[in-house]
Every structure is written in C-alpha cells, then in structure tokens.
Design a protein around this motif. Sequence first.
Motif, PDB file in Angstrom:
ATOM      1  N   CYS A   1       3.109  -5.626   4.596  1.00  0.00           N
ATOM      2  CA  CYS A   1       2.061  -4.604   4.391  1.00  0.00           C
ATOM      3  C   CYS A   1       0.748  -5.115   4.983  1.00  0.00           C
ATOM      4  N   THR A   2       0.076  -4.259   5.761  1.00  0.00           N
ATOM      5  CA  THR A   2      -1.113  -4.734   6.488  1.00  0.00           C
ATOM      6  C   THR A   2      -2.273  -5.061   5.544  1.00  0.00           C
TER       7      THR A   2
ATOM      8  N   CYS B   1       0.834  -1.206   0.000  1.00  0.00           N
ATOM      9  CA  CYS B   1       0.000   0.000   0.000  1.00  0.00           C
ATOM     10  C   CYS B   1       0.866   1.252   0.000  1.00  0.00           C
ATOM     11  N   GLY B   2       2.117   1.110   0.501  1.00  0.00           N
ATOM     12  CA  GLY B   2       3.032   2.250   0.551  1.00  0.00           C
ATOM     13  C   GLY B   2       2.768   3.188   1.718  1.00  0.00           C
ATOM     14  N   LYS B   3       1.717   2.928   2.498  1.00  0.00           N
ATOM     15  CA  LYS B   3       1.308   3.892   3.531  1.00  0.00           C
ATOM     16  C   LYS B   3       1.347   3.323   4.944  1.00  0.00           C
ATOM     17  N   CYS B   4       1.211   2.014   5.091  1.00  0.00           N
ATOM     18  CA  CYS B   4       1.097   1.453   6.440  1.00  0.00           C
ATOM     19  C   CYS B   4       2.459   1.490   7.143  1.00  0.00           C
TER      20      CYS B   4
ATOM     21  N   CYS C   1       5.069  -0.724   5.377  1.00  0.00           N
ATOM     22  CA  CYS C   1       5.500  -0.172   4.084  1.00  0.00           C
ATOM     23  C   CYS C   1       6.418   1.023   4.295  1.00  0.00           C
TER      24      CYS C   1
HETATM   25 ZN    ZN Z   1       1.376  -1.294   3.420  1.00  0.00          ZN
END
Ligand code: ZN
Length: 354
Positions: free
Chosen positions: A113-114, A99-102, A105
């Motif tokens: 990644c969650t 996701c690049g955000k969790c 990540c």
């Molecule tokens: Zn993630």
Amino acid sequence: MNAVTKMTTMKALVYHGPGKKAFEDHAKPEIADSADAIVKVTKTTICGTDLHILKGDLPSCAPGRILGHEAVGIIESVGPAVTAFKPGDHVLISCVSACGKCEFCRKGMFSHCTTGGWILGNTIDGTQAEFVRIPHADTSLYPIPDGADEEALVMLSDILPTGFECGVLNGKVQPGATVAIVGAGPIGLAALLTAQFYSPGEIIMIDLDDNRLEVARKFGATQTINSSDGQAVPTLMKLTHGRGADTAIEAVGIPATFELCEQIVGAGGIIANIGVHGLPVALHLERLWDRNIAITTRLVDTVSTPMLLKVLRAGRIDPKLLITHRFKLSAILEAYETFANAAKTKALKVILEA
Ligand SMILES: [Zn+2]
Ligand SMILES: NC(=O)c1ccc[n+]([C@@H]2O[C@H](COP(=O)([O-])OP(=O)(O)OC[C@H]3O[C@@H](n4cnc5c(N)ncnc54)[C@H](O)[C@@H]3O)[C@@H](O)[C@H]2O)c1
Ligand SMILES: [Zn+2]
C-alpha cells in the motif's frame, strides 16, 4: 499523577537504537488523520521481527519508535472519515495497514500500500503500548465479536496470515502432497497449522531445536528432522523415496536454510520463502534449471485475515497452541528476555496484557 497527565501520557516499549529499549512514559497518540482510530490495546505480543529491529537489522525503524505490530483492543476514538467502527468496538489490529484504494491495495497487495503496508512498530508507533494510532482504520482493523478469545486472535495479526499466505498459498500446498517446512518457530508452526487446511500427505518439519520439533509433532507434523547433524537432505530424500518435497517452505531467513530448500525441493515443486533475509543467497541454477520448479517471495498482505477469522470462529484451528508465556504489559522487559532466549525458555509466543 494529576488528571491531566493521566490523560495525555501512557506506558510504552520504546526502541532507543540497536540493543537499547525502555518501558517508559510516552505521549498518548492522537487522531492525526481523518481515517485514523485510536485503539486501547488489551492484548499484544512480541515478534521475531522486533528482535531483528533491536539488533539494528531494520534501519527503517528509527530510535524513539514504539515497537509492536500485533494486538487486539477496543476503539477509543475515531476520525471523522471512519465509518466501519465506533468507540467501544472490539477490534483485531492487522500488522499491515491498507488504504484499500491505491493500485496495490486494489490488487490485494496490502503489504505494498502506497500509504500503508508494514508501518506499525516500524515507521510509525506500534502496539506495545496502552494505546495505538491506526491509520486507514476502516481497512486495517477487523471487528471481533464480544467474548471472542483475545489471545487466539492476537495470533491473527501477523503469525497466521504470514505462515498461510507466504508459505501455504504461495507454496500451492495440495491434498496428498509432501510439504517440507524449514524452521519451526512461530511462523513455521503457523504454516504447519494452516497447511493442514489442504490435507497434504506428509508435512516434514526441519529445525535445530528438539523442543520445537516436538511441538511440531503435536501440531500435526508427520515427520521431523533435526538438521544439526548436517544430514537433513539425505534424511528427507529417504523419507520421500528420492522425490523431494512438492512444497518447501523457508521459515528461518538465513542463506543455509534457503539453500537447504533448493536441495530438498522435488521436480515440479515450489520453494515458498517466508524468511526475512539480510544476506545474499546462492541460487544453484546449475542444479535447478531443469527441475521445473518455482520460487516465490512475499511480504504478508493479511488478505486472508477474514477467512482465518471464520476458521477460528468455526473452531477449525487453535492458534492458542502457539502461546507459551503470559505477562502484564508492565513486565514487558521480562517478556522480551523470555522471548529472546527461546532455546532455554521454550518460548514460542508471549501474550502481554495491557
Ligand atoms: Zn493502499
Ligand atoms: N515474509 C513476511 O512477511 C514475514 C513476516 C513475519 C516474519 N517473517 C520472518 O519469518 C522468519 C521466521 O520467523 P519466526 O518468528 O518463526 O522466527 P524464529 O527465529 O522464532 O524461528 C526460526 C526457527 O529456525 C530455526 N533455525 C535457525 N537456524 C536453522 C538452521 N540452520 N536449520 C534449521 N532451522 C534453523 C530456529 O531453531 C527457530 O526455531 C523470520 O525470518 C521472520 O523475520 C517474515
Ligand atoms: Zn511480526
């Protein structure tokens, strides 16, 4: 087939429980989340992990699942939140979705990644099909230039980042150092190719299969050991003047090969585990406690993919060396037969053209 069926169904390799698979009609994937992309697969392949699934070793993969987590393709459609890609773009699909955000990540641990990780061909439908849905498309796909060699790129979905991140980076391969790699399958050979970025002094490859060891020599191994005589430890110790390996990379995934790494790692060395283990392994701390060693484990994150793409573009590595067989996607059952009987067929990686 009428026009409507043509648009909504596709061919795919579907897992139907241990020992069972079929190449059959399946609903074509659709955008399910705004960050998704639908990719038309052009080239895909089979991984040793797919064979593990077919044996029933990975209960996370439920019957009815389309297998496969490696491919290149062309974007067919994107969800409204996708900004980095548009229909028609050529892309490399990473085996790990991120996701690049969790929290994970943001640490570069995409494998954890969650809402992603290794889900393709595991908990969501995979790439051994005409089309695949890729979640978190912006951060799970990589653009590839027009005219790039698709076959070479398929090796960057999983094999190369795995050998490099779990084996070479975690194993801290150093210039001049002695590296031992146990297992000369596609993953061990990928570690062999990428270890050479760091100019180690010796790369000693250990396997039971003479054909694979011969391939390893061609890929740059300085020494090979066939361990079927049970003499790998004394042989390696002799080759290293009693010192052992600075980096011992485990690329098989069974207790015997991890325990072999415990015996061949030298003082101050690192055991970098890559293999997927289904059984407990004996940790001989009575021998290792005073050896200043480290043991690492890792699920590939594919954080090195952009770097590997540059190395590939610069012609500094030739992952096509790993490809031994080519099939049409429609002959995927034959491809599985060939891949699963590697000792007889000498298969390493097979390319499937959709
Ligand atoms: Zn993630
Ligand atoms: N950590 C990760 O993220 C990750 C990712 C992908 C694959 N893997 C794992 O990496 C491992 C290697 O994958 P692969 O596709 O190269 O597998 P593979 O089965 O093609 O290769 C394994 C090699 O080990 C050799 N071997 C088997 N028993 C041996 C023994 N006792 N001594 C020496 N050699 C022996 C085999 O001859 C073969 O060449 C597997 O366990 C796979 O599941 C891990
Ligand atoms: Zn894989």
